[in-house]
Design a protein around this motif. Structure first.
Motif, PDB file in Angstrom:
ATOM      1  N   GLY A  49       0.809  -1.210   0.000  1.00 44.78           N
ATOM      2  CA  GLY A  49       0.000   0.000   0.000  1.00 44.78           C
ATOM      3  C   GLY A  49       0.844   1.262   0.000  1.00 44.78           C
ATOM      4  N   THR A  50       0.164   2.375   0.024  1.00 42.09           N
ATOM      5  CA  THR A  50       0.815   3.687   0.034  1.00 42.09           C
ATOM      6  C   THR A  50       0.884   4.205   1.462  1.00 42.09           C
ATOM      7  OG1 THR A  50      -0.078   4.189  -2.155  1.00 42.09           O
ATOM      8  CG2 THR A  50       0.704   6.049  -0.837  1.00 42.09           C
ATOM      9  N   PRO A  51       2.068   4.551   1.947  1.00 43.33           N
ATOM     10  CA  PRO A  51       2.173   5.074   3.321  1.00 43.33           C
ATOM     11  C   PRO A  51       1.221   6.249   3.535  1.00 43.33           C
ATOM     12  CG  PRO A  51       4.348   4.577   2.476  1.00 43.33           C
ATOM     13  CD  PRO A  51       3.394   4.407   1.319  1.00 43.33           C
ATOM     14  N   TYR A  52       0.598   6.280   4.705  1.00 41.63           N
ATOM     15  CA  TYR A  52      -0.408   7.289   5.029  1.00 41.63           C
ATOM     16  C   TYR A  52       0.273   8.622   5.300  1.00 41.63           C
ATOM     17  CZ  TYR A  52      -4.452   9.370   7.439  1.00 41.63           C
ATOM     18  OH  TYR A  52      -5.492  10.178   7.823  1.00 41.63           O
ATOM     19  N   ALA A  53      -0.112   9.632   4.535  1.00 43.09           N
ATOM     20  CA  ALA A  53       0.563  10.928   4.597  1.00 43.09           C
ATOM     21  C   ALA A  53      -0.077  11.917   5.563  1.00 43.09           C
ATOM     22  CB  ALA A  53       0.604  11.548   3.195  1.00 43.09           C
ATOM     23  N   SER A  54      -1.179  11.542   6.221  1.00 40.50           N
ATOM     24  CA  SER A  54      -1.903  12.498   7.052  1.00 40.50           C
ATOM     25  C   SER A  54      -1.926  12.108   8.527  1.00 40.50           C
ATOM     26  CB  SER A  54      -3.341  12.651   6.534  1.00 40.50           C
ATOM     27  OG  SER A  54      -3.347  13.136   5.200  1.00 40.50           O
ATOM     28  N   VAL A  55      -0.877  11.442   8.990  1.00 41.58           N
ATOM     29  CA  VAL A  55      -0.769  11.134  10.416  1.00 41.58           C
ATOM     30  C   VAL A  55      -0.768  12.449  11.185  1.00 41.58           C
ATOM     31  CG1 VAL A  55       0.718  10.152  12.201  1.00 41.58           C
ATOM     32  CG2 VAL A  55       0.478   8.992   9.998  1.00 41.58           C
ATOM     33  N   PRO A  56      -1.658  12.615  12.179  1.00 42.87           N
ATOM     34  CA  PRO A  56      -1.776  13.918  12.842  1.00 42.87           C
ATOM     35  C   PRO A  56      -0.579  14.235  13.733  1.00 42.87           C
ATOM     36  CG  PRO A  56      -3.170  12.309  13.927  1.00 42.87           C
ATOM     37  CD  PRO A  56      -2.633  11.641  12.700  1.00 42.87           C
ATOM     38  N   ALA A  57      -0.339  15.514  13.935  1.00 42.04           N
ATOM     39  CA  ALA A  57       0.613  15.937  14.963  1.00 42.04           C
ATOM     40  C   ALA A  57       0.111  15.425  16.311  1.00 42.04           C
ATOM     41  CB  ALA A  57       0.728  17.453  14.977  1.00 42.04           C
ATOM     42  N   THR A  58       1.041  15.164  17.225  1.00 47.48           N
ATOM     43  CA  THR A  58       0.657  14.552  18.501  1.00 47.48           C
ATOM     44  C   THR A  58      -0.412  15.364  19.226  1.00 47.48           C
ATOM     45  OG1 THR A  58       2.920  13.704  18.678  1.00 47.48           O
ATOM     46  CG2 THR A  58       1.550  13.585  20.636  1.00 47.48           C
ATOM     47  N   LYS A  59      -0.269  16.675  19.253  1.00 51.09           N
ATOM     48  CA  LYS A  59      -1.220  17.518  19.984  1.00 51.09           C
ATOM     49  C   LYS A  59      -2.633  17.422  19.423  1.00 51.09           C
ATOM     50  CE  LYS A  59      -0.330  21.661  17.191  1.00 51.09           C
ATOM     51  NZ  LYS A  59      -1.706  21.769  16.633  1.00 51.09           N
ATOM     52  N   ASP A  60      -2.763  17.027  18.178  1.00 51.31           N
ATOM     53  CA  ASP A  60      -4.065  16.978  17.525  1.00 51.31           C
ATOM     54  C   ASP A  60      -4.729  15.607  17.606  1.00 51.31           C
ATOM     55  OD1 ASP A  60      -3.861  19.655  16.645  1.00 51.31           O
ATOM     56  OD2 ASP A  60      -2.668  19.040  14.913  1.00 51.31           O
ATOM     57  N   ILE A  61      -4.038  14.626  18.175  1.00 50.08           N
ATOM     58  CA  ILE A  61      -4.559  13.261  18.189  1.00 50.08           C
ATOM     59  C   ILE A  61      -5.802  13.144  19.065  1.00 50.08           C
ATOM     60  CG2 ILE A  61      -4.076  10.917  19.044  1.00 50.08           C
ATOM     61  CD1 ILE A  61      -1.214  11.245  18.079  1.00 50.08           C
ATOM     62  N   VAL A  62      -6.793  12.452  18.541  1.00 53.68           N
ATOM     63  CA  VAL A  62      -7.908  11.927  19.324  1.00 53.68           C
ATOM     64  C   VAL A  62      -7.908  10.426  19.049  1.00 53.68           C
ATOM     65  CG1 VAL A  62     -10.397  11.886  19.697  1.00 53.68           C
ATOM     66  CG2 VAL A  62      -9.249  14.056  19.173  1.00 53.68           C
ATOM     67  N   MET A  63      -7.619   9.629  20.084  1.00 55.08           N
ATOM     68  CA  MET A  63      -7.378   8.198  19.893  1.00 55.08           C
ATOM     69  C   MET A  63      -8.578   7.369  20.337  1.00 55.08           C
ATOM     70  SD  MET A  63      -4.076   5.953  21.183  1.00 55.08           S
ATOM     71  CE  MET A  63      -2.947   7.064  20.332  1.00 55.08           C
ATOM     72  N   TYR A  64      -8.783   6.288  19.594  1.00 58.25           N
ATOM     73  CA  TYR A  64      -9.875   5.357  19.887  1.00 58.25           C
ATOM     74  C   TYR A  64      -9.289   3.965  20.010  1.00 58.25           C
ATOM     75  CZ  TYR A  64     -14.539   3.175  19.380  1.00 58.25           C
ATOM     76  OH  TYR A  64     -15.701   2.468  19.574  1.00 58.25           O
ATOM     77  N   GLU A  65      -9.462   3.350  21.187  1.00 61.55           N
ATOM     78  CA  GLU A  65      -8.949   2.005  21.401  1.00 61.55           C
ATOM     79  C   GLU A  65      -9.986   0.988  20.939  1.00 61.55           C
ATOM     80  OE1 GLU A  65      -7.306  -1.031  24.866  1.00 61.55           O
ATOM     81  OE2 GLU A  65      -8.153   0.913  25.450  1.00 61.55           O
ATOM     82  N   VAL A  66      -9.591   0.135  20.007  1.00 56.37           N
ATOM     83  CA  VAL A  66     -10.486  -0.862  19.437  1.00 56.37           C
ATOM     84  C   VAL A  66     -10.267  -2.212  20.124  1.00 56.37           C
ATOM     85  CG1 VAL A  66     -11.045  -2.214  17.376  1.00 56.37           C
ATOM     86  CG2 VAL A  66     -10.682   0.255  17.190  1.00 56.37           C
ATOM     87  N   ASN A  67     -11.237  -2.622  20.925  1.00 55.11           N
ATOM     88  CA  ASN A  67     -11.304  -3.997  21.406  1.00 55.11           C
ATOM     89  C   ASN A  67     -12.129  -4.758  20.397  1.00 55.11           C
ATOM     90  OD1 ASN A  67     -11.896  -6.438  22.623  1.00 55.11           O
ATOM     91  ND2 ASN A  67     -12.458  -5.567  24.600  1.00 55.11           N
TER      92      ASN A  67
END
Length: 463
Positions: A49-67
């Motif tokens: 695949g193509t590496p993802y170019a829109s990884v957010p800056a750390t301060k902008d992260i909103v993370m979701y833990e997937v169980n």
């Protein structure tokens, strides 16, 4: 710059100007652009695949833990079917709990007992299913990180038989378990070949499934020099911008290359606040101390639950006094400092504890009012730099957590009633007579000397 011949001096200023222009285009505020690199004989798999170019800056992260075990059919396809809804919350990074085959020998059912670091748990699907999930998340604007257990493996991992010296052994040559975890054999970080094999496996998933980083389990237990070695190696993959989250507390982990560490003390403080054994001022003090204890490049992951806590402590509905209490607690986790985490099931108010060893079907269509509230809370955060990185001024009293955050011209004010009762907030002199806009309703508010808040209510204002 070295000029080896005087006849080139007339061109030096032009060359310097060109270099300046090139470097002026490089900024931390710019989107990440993968750097093409020629193939080398590294032994790494080909890039999928193509590496993802829109990884957010750390301060902008909103993370979701997937169980994964809480989603339809407890597999990758079930998660895939919910990605649009996860994105709609305001999420831009997904953390997948372990996706590897689980050991059977001495097993407890824990997904952190890894049988094969380069395998896929067939109960979840295939490698192609995982790739499809990652690709769809990227299409929707979300990065994907995997869970990583670096401290040990299952007792039936092939390394046990093929490379017993890769494990900690007692004087009689018996391989030892990891800490109190009887289903995990402890790896020996004095063995350099073992280290290289771990790092190779971490690189494997970046190339083979196109993932965007790792959440590293029990990071405090792993030698710091290993993390430096591993993350430095991963950062040499110039085609990817990678996220590293340590389940740990040490400032050295941030120095080693992690951008994020766990907010363990903040979680304890927020629970104590809602239990009535700690004050709003103490929560703010804990928040400030926790952030001050790590290098300025790092951020704390703030949460009101995660897979461990949902298993041991129960639902946020019971921990924080109901749906409204859980939402108010999340506002504190999302707005006071650090990066917010949502654990799958939290946003729909799942009412029971979740043992992550087991399949626990969650009705993700439940409580749409809570889902709407999470969207509103996170939309306000996304709109305000002050929430993410601003300077905090506390105004709390005995029952209300109140603080102002400023960054440049961005100015926000937050009130959270942490009690299941109507409370009157004594407005500090600095705020009396000031006018603000309710960030959720758009209504103007001018403060006098007191302000009444309903049970577990929360308000966010902007200038």
């Amino acid at each position: 710059m070295n000029i080896k011949s005087t006849k080139l001096k007339t061109y030096s200023s032009l060359l310097l100007l060109a270099i300046t222009i090139v470097f002026a285009g490089c900024s931390k505020s710019k989107p990440f652009v993968p750097t093409p690199t020629p193939p080398t004989n590294t032994g790494d798999p080909a890039q999928y695949g193509t590496p993802y170019a829109s990884v957010p800056a750390t301060k902008d992260i909103v993370m979701y833990e997937v169980n994964i075990k809480t989603f339809p059919n407890a597999n990758f396809a079930g998660v895939d079917s919910r990605l649009d809804s996860i994105k709609a919350l305001g999420v831009n990074v997904i953390w997948l709990m372990p996706t590897y085959p689980i050991g059977v020998l001495k097993a407890s059912g824990s997904p952190y007992s890894v049988k094969d670091y380069e395998g896929v748990n067939s109960a979840f699907g295939t490698l192609d299913d995982l790739r499809s999930l990652v690709a769809k998340a990227h299409t929707l604007g979300m990065a994907v990180i995997l869970d990583w257990e670096a401290n040990g493996t299952s007792w039936d991992n092939a390394w046990i038989t093929n490379n017993p010296s890769w494990y900690i052994q007692n004087g009689g040559g018996t391989i030892q378990q990891l800490s109190t975890y009887s289903d995990v054999a402890a790896l020996n970080f004095s063995n350099q070949n073992m280290r290289l094999a771990l790092i190779k496996a971490m690189k494997y998933w970046v190339f083979t499934a196109n993932v965007d980083g790792y959440r590293c389990d029990f990071a405090d237990n792993t030698p710091g020099d290993f993390w430096t070695q591993a993350l430095d190696t991963l950062n040499n993959i110039k085609t990817h911008k990678l996220i590293y989250l340590a389940e740990g507390t040490k400032s050295a982990e941030i120095s080693s290359g992690f951008q994020l560490g766990y907010a363990f003390t903040y979680y304890g403080a927020i629970k104590a606040l809602y239990a009535g054994s700690q004050s709003p001022a103490a929560l703010i003090g804990t928040s400030n101390s926790e952030i001050a204890a790590i290098p300025s490049s790092g951020f704390k992951l703030r949460y009101i639950t995660n897979h461990d806590d949902a298993s041991s402590d129960g639902s946020t509905i019971t921990e924080y006094g109901g749906k409204q209490g859980a939402l108010s607690a999340f506002v504190l986790a999302a707005y006071m400092g650090g990066v917010p985490l949502i654990y799958s099931s939290q946003e729909v108010g799942y009412p029971n504890a979740i043992n992550f060893f087991n399949n626990v079907p969650v009705d993700y269509t439940a409580n749409p009012d809570m889902v709407a509230a999470y969207k509103q809370i996170l939309a306000f955060r996304a709109a305000h730099e002050a929430i993410k990185t601003g300077t905090l001024t506390p105004y709390s009293d005995a029952n209300i957590v109140a603080f102002e955050k400023t960054s440049g011209t961005d100015d926000v004010l937050v009130f959270v009633n942490t009690k299941n009762a109507t409370e009157t907030f004594n407005v500090p002199a600095a705020l009396q007579g000031t006018t603000w806009v309710n960030g959720y309703t758009g209504a103007n508010v001018t403060f006098s000397t007191q302000y009444t808040l309903q049970p577990y209510s929360y308000l966010a204002f902007k200038k």
